[in-house]
Design a protein around this motif. Structure first.
Motif, PDB file in Angstrom:
ATOM      1  N   LYS A 123       0.716  -1.323   0.178  1.00 27.13           N
ATOM      2  CA  LYS A 123       0.262   0.251  -0.283  1.00 27.13           C
ATOM      3  C   LYS A 123       0.836   0.871   0.185  1.00 27.13           C
ATOM      4  O   LYS A 123       1.603   1.172   0.666  1.00 27.13           O
ATOM      5  CB  LYS A 123      -0.871  -0.162   1.185  1.00 27.13           C
ATOM      6  N   PRO A 124       0.906   2.703  -0.703  1.00 26.94           N
ATOM      7  CA  PRO A 124       1.575   3.152  -0.888  1.00 26.94           C
ATOM      8  C   PRO A 124       0.853   4.507  -0.353  1.00 26.94           C
ATOM      9  O   PRO A 124      -0.007   4.408   0.975  1.00 26.94           O
ATOM     10  CB  PRO A 124       1.249   3.992  -2.291  1.00 26.94           C
ATOM     11  N   PHE A 203       2.418  15.253   7.041  1.00 25.77           N
ATOM     12  CA  PHE A 203       3.469  14.942   6.168  1.00 25.77           C
ATOM     13  C   PHE A 203       2.757  14.390   4.820  1.00 25.77           C
ATOM     14  O   PHE A 203       3.582  14.353   4.055  1.00 25.77           O
ATOM     15  CB  PHE A 203       3.942  13.771   6.854  1.00 25.77           C
ATOM     16  N   LYS A 204       1.751  13.632   5.629  1.00 29.08           N
ATOM     17  CA  LYS A 204       1.547  13.106   3.529  1.00 29.08           C
ATOM     18  C   LYS A 204       0.694  13.929   2.288  1.00 29.08           C
ATOM     19  O   LYS A 204       1.275  14.227   1.171  1.00 29.08           O
ATOM     20  CB  LYS A 204      -0.134  12.416   3.968  1.00 29.08           C
ATOM     21  N   HIS A 387       6.327   4.092  -1.089  1.00 27.94           N
ATOM     22  CA  HIS A 387       5.622   3.042  -0.181  1.00 27.94           C
ATOM     23  C   HIS A 387       6.049   3.349   0.970  1.00 27.94           C
ATOM     24  O   HIS A 387       6.323   2.189   2.030  1.00 27.94           O
ATOM     25  CB  HIS A 387       6.249   0.937  -0.827  1.00 27.94           C
ATOM     26  N   GLN A 388       6.917   3.996   1.190  1.00 31.24           N
ATOM     27  CA  GLN A 388       8.034   4.239   2.499  1.00 31.24           C
ATOM     28  C   GLN A 388       7.573   5.386   3.530  1.00 31.24           C
ATOM     29  O   GLN A 388       7.583   6.307   3.102  1.00 31.24           O
ATOM     30  CB  GLN A 388       9.569   4.581   2.405  1.00 31.24           C
TER      31      GLN A 388
END
Length: 801
Positions: A123-124, A203-204, A387-388
């Protein structure tokens, strides 16, 4: 051997052959070897045959199938086959149905196995950035955007992360409208007031951007999200929210980050930057530096030691026997256990709450205090995948332990982006162009034998006989500015001269030294040392305006009245000069001369000792200290009047307290105190500001479209009103509608103090630094210069760097 055993042997042999191969008809050959015959010596008749035999070759298998069996064996085989045929005829239908079910089961099983074999998609954590083509399309669409709220509007600007709350970041509200709008003015809302910086909240939403990256931002539309507040509805500064859709220029590729390592689990450590605006990172165990591995091992051994004290010597011996600890650690544990037993004999069973709290902290940290020294590392970010949750980093080097002045200074410089020698030294290729002025340009102590050529003196205005002095901090070695003053005959006006060292004579354009100076941009001043922009042979020797030596300079002369008015006649003069200063004063001595009575000033060693004047401060032969003091007194009188007039016309100065340190012979701090700014400091500041203003006006007249200008934009209205409300709640009213009203409000707070004796004005000035924006640099004639000229002039802030 009985026939029954023989038959059993042959049946087992046939089963093994059938399990090992797919039977295919092959022709017999005279050269084919019978595999059964070759292996008869290994498995003689009468002995049990293993369930698995050495795998035969295809030739062996062909011979075994084609070779005729013995008569007894053939009879047994035919009987077996007949009985199986009879059974198959009796239950044919049942077998067919069972076969169909088995076939269906196999198909389902294959399908399930194929699905499980497919790799599981991760999941990204973040959205994909726009591609280069998509970004160019977004730029073209932004050119036609009607306002910053338009869905096609694209903002391209550096991102700034909040140091105290890294979840929040900001970009300037400049809509992209082509490559020529880099310095465009901020957008306005419908009420005509400025829109505040765009908030990147989370952050997103920041989408892997680091502090300082040039990012492309889209405004989050109001559908399902509120972008306005009650204050904005009233017409105050509006703040919209946005999301990063692309990183136009990344700083992380060449960025070196300083920080610490903290173990997360057995395989991963977390890198924590010293600069809280930067993202944390991860380091795999295989890339842990040696120092960190030793630190982890030490903490583990300390934890085991702490845990074994309770178990006693037997548990320590068990750890030694199992190989978990070394002999030296075992001896340390025994010593600690015995000391613990001796100390606990007369100890009270009940513990003080503070002792319990300290013991809990110690246990949590594995016996090591939380503030224990740790290693400082330099790291570089790797590519950050969607993904990180956090990026991985590579540890480049270890600097030293926290608490060490040298290591902490190096970490501070590295964090600030200083990528050259931390002692300020220059490489030999940088100094080659200075060899004609000095035999060893890298030397910081030897004097240069170079003198100004006569032909160069003829090109300049010779001011070597004028009374010119320098006033700098006591420890200053680079004396780069000086002052002079002369009364104009027949008037009460004065001709003031500001003289700056001419470094351009020694610095060849395009040389390696010129490129290095451009890269460094400025001299960095630390508590215990400085990192010069230019080699010390220039800044502290050839271009230092020391007494008794001829020096090249740029000079600016202007006319002032005693009341601090700048007069138009005679006009200001600018040009290259040759000067020779008469004395080198510091601010402390200059202030003593300002405060002293003229009649009390004497030219004798006793008075020099009374003023605590160093030898370098004594005027040169032919110049009296009384004449120097009179010059300083008149310059100070004009500067005080000029400063007062500036504040009456709307200037604002925020004088924050400055902390200074006393150092020992090892350059370590031993004492700290507030640096006192006196009239002598303000006098130098006032004339430097005025000279800078006059030179800027001259350059703008000569180069109306190419002059580099520095502007002070107006403060953030919302933060200014918040500060006003805070002081109002404390019972103090200040007015913030203009710089003049704000200055007058600060003056009213000058004599008021808090309960603990702190000046209210000092508190207000400290709070005012937050709404103030950084200075802007732009080119004269640009839209930004025109748009901000009026607002800048009304709220200018004088800050000397």
């Amino acid at each position: 051997m009985t026939m029954k055993k023989l038959i059993k042997e042959r049946i087992v042999l046939c089963r093994n052959l059938i399990r090992s191969f797919i039977i295919t008809p092959q022709s017999s050959s005279s050269s084919t070897t019978n595999w059964r015959t070759n292996n008869r010596s290994k498995f003689p008749i009468g002995k049990p045959v293993p369930s698995s035999l050495p795998p035969p070759t295809s030739a062996d298998f062909a011979t075994a199938v084609v070779a005729p069996p013995s008569s007894e064996f053939a009879k047994v085989i035919s009987v077996k086959l007949e009985s199986k045929k009879a059974g198959a005829a009796a239950g044919g239908a049942t077998a067919m149905q069972k076969g169909q079910k088995d076939e269906k089961h196999v198909r389902l099983k294959k399908k399930k196995t194929t699905t499980e074999a497919e790799p599981k998609k991760r999941k990204p954590m973040f959205a994909e950035h726009l591609s280069i083509i998509e970004l160019e399309e977004a730029k073209r669409a932004s050119n036609s955007a009607s306002s910053i709220r338009d869905k096609d509007a694209l903002i391209i600007a550096p991102i700034r992360v909040n140091r105290k709350n890294p979840r929040k970041a900001y970009v300037a509200p400049h809509v992209y409208r082509g490559e020529d709008n880099g310095a465009a003015a901020a957008e306005k809302n419908t009420t005509g007031t400025s829109i505040r910086d765009i908030l990147i909240d989370g952050f997103k939403e920041r989408n892997r951007a680091l502090n300082g990256d040039i990012v492309a931002v889209k405004i989050l539309q109001e559908k399902g999200r509120k972008n306005s507040t009650k204050e904005e509805a009233k017409g105050d500064n509006e703040q919209l929210k946005g999301i990063v859709v692309a990183i136009v220029e990344s700083k992380s590729e060449d960025m070196k980050v300083t920080g610490y390592l903290r173990r997360t689990n057995a395989s991963v450590a977390r890198f924590i930057p010293m600069d809280k605006r930067l993202s944390q990172g991860l380091v795999g165990r295989s890339k842990w530096p040696k120092e960190f591995k030793n630190e982890v091992m030490l903490k583990k051994e300390e934890a085991e030691t702490a845990g074994t004290k309770k178990g006693g010597e037997a548990e320590a011996k068990a750890l030694l026997d199992s190989g978990k600890i070394t002999q030296s650690i075992y001896k340390q544990m025994l010593s600690a256990i015995r000391k613990e037993k001796e100390g606990s004999a007369g100890k009270n069973a009940k513990k003080d709450p503070e002792e319990k709290k300290a013991a809990a902290v110690k246990k949590k940290s594995g016996g090591i205090p939380e503030d224990a020294p740790t290693m400082i590392y330099v790291a570089k970010y790797q590519k950050w995948s969607i993904h990180q949750n956090l990026p991985f980093v590579n540890i480049v080097e270890s600097i030293g332990m926290t608490g060490n002045i040298k290591a902490e200074t190096q970490a501070l410089l590295s964090e600030a982006g200083v990528d050259y020698d931390f002692d300020g030294k220059f490489l030999p290729e940088h100094l080659n162009c200075l060899e004609k002025y000095m035999e060893d340009p890298s030397s910081e102590t030897s004097e240069s034998p170079w003198t100004i050529p006569d032909e160069e003196i003829k090109k300049r205005l010779d001011l070597r006989n004028k009374r010119i002095c320098t006033i700098d901090p006591t420890t200053a070695r680079d004396l780069d500015d000086a002052l002079s003053i002369d009364k104009i005959p027949g008037t009460n006006n004065y001709r003031v001269g500001v003289h700056i060292a001419d470094v351009t004579h020694f610095l060849e354009p395009g040389s390696e030294l010129d490129k290095e100076a451009k890269k460094r941009a400025t001299t960095i001043y630390l508590v215990q040392k400085s990192l010069p922009m230019l080699p010390r042979v220039l800044s502290e020797n050839l271009c230092s305006l020391a007494p008794k030596v001829d020096r090249l300079a740029f000079s600016c002369f202007f006319t002032m009245s005693q009341s601090g008015k700048l007069l138009s006649e005679p006009k200001p003069w600018y040009g290259k000069t040759v000067i020779r200063t008469c004395c080198q004063l510091d601010y402390k001595t200059a202030q003593k001369l300002i405060d002293a009575k003229t009649d009390d000033i004497r030219d004798d060693p006793e008075y020099y000792d009374e003023l605590e004047m160093a030898e370098r401060m004594v005027p040169i032969e032919g110049v009296s200290l009384k004449d120097v003091a009179q010059d300083i007194k008149m310059m100070n009188k004009i500067a005080v009047a000029r400063r007062s007039d500036r504040f009456r016309t709307g200037s604002l100065a925020l004088d924050r307290n400055k902390v200074a340190f006393m150092l020992d012979e090892n350059q370590l701090p031993v004492e700290m105190f507030n640096y006192l700014r006196q009239d002598s400091n303000r006098m130098i500041e006032e004339f430097m500001l005025l000279a800078n203003l006059l030179v800027a006006e001259k350059i703008e007249r000569v180069f109306p479209d190419k002059a580099l200008m520095r502007m002070q934009p107006p403060p953030d209205t919302k933060q200014l009103l918040e500060m006003q409300g805070f002081l109002k709640d404390m019972g103090h009213t200040i007015h913030v509608s203009s710089a003049l009203e704000l200055h007058q409000s600060l003056k009213r707070l000058e004599d008021k103090k808090t309960e603990n004796g702190t000046s209210l004005r000092a508190i207000a000035e400290l709070l005012l630094t937050k709404p103030m924006k950084l200075a802007m640099y732009t080119c004269s004639g640009s839209p930004a210069t025109t748009a901000n000229s009026s607002s800048s002039s009304s709220s200018s802030s004088s800050r000397k760097k």
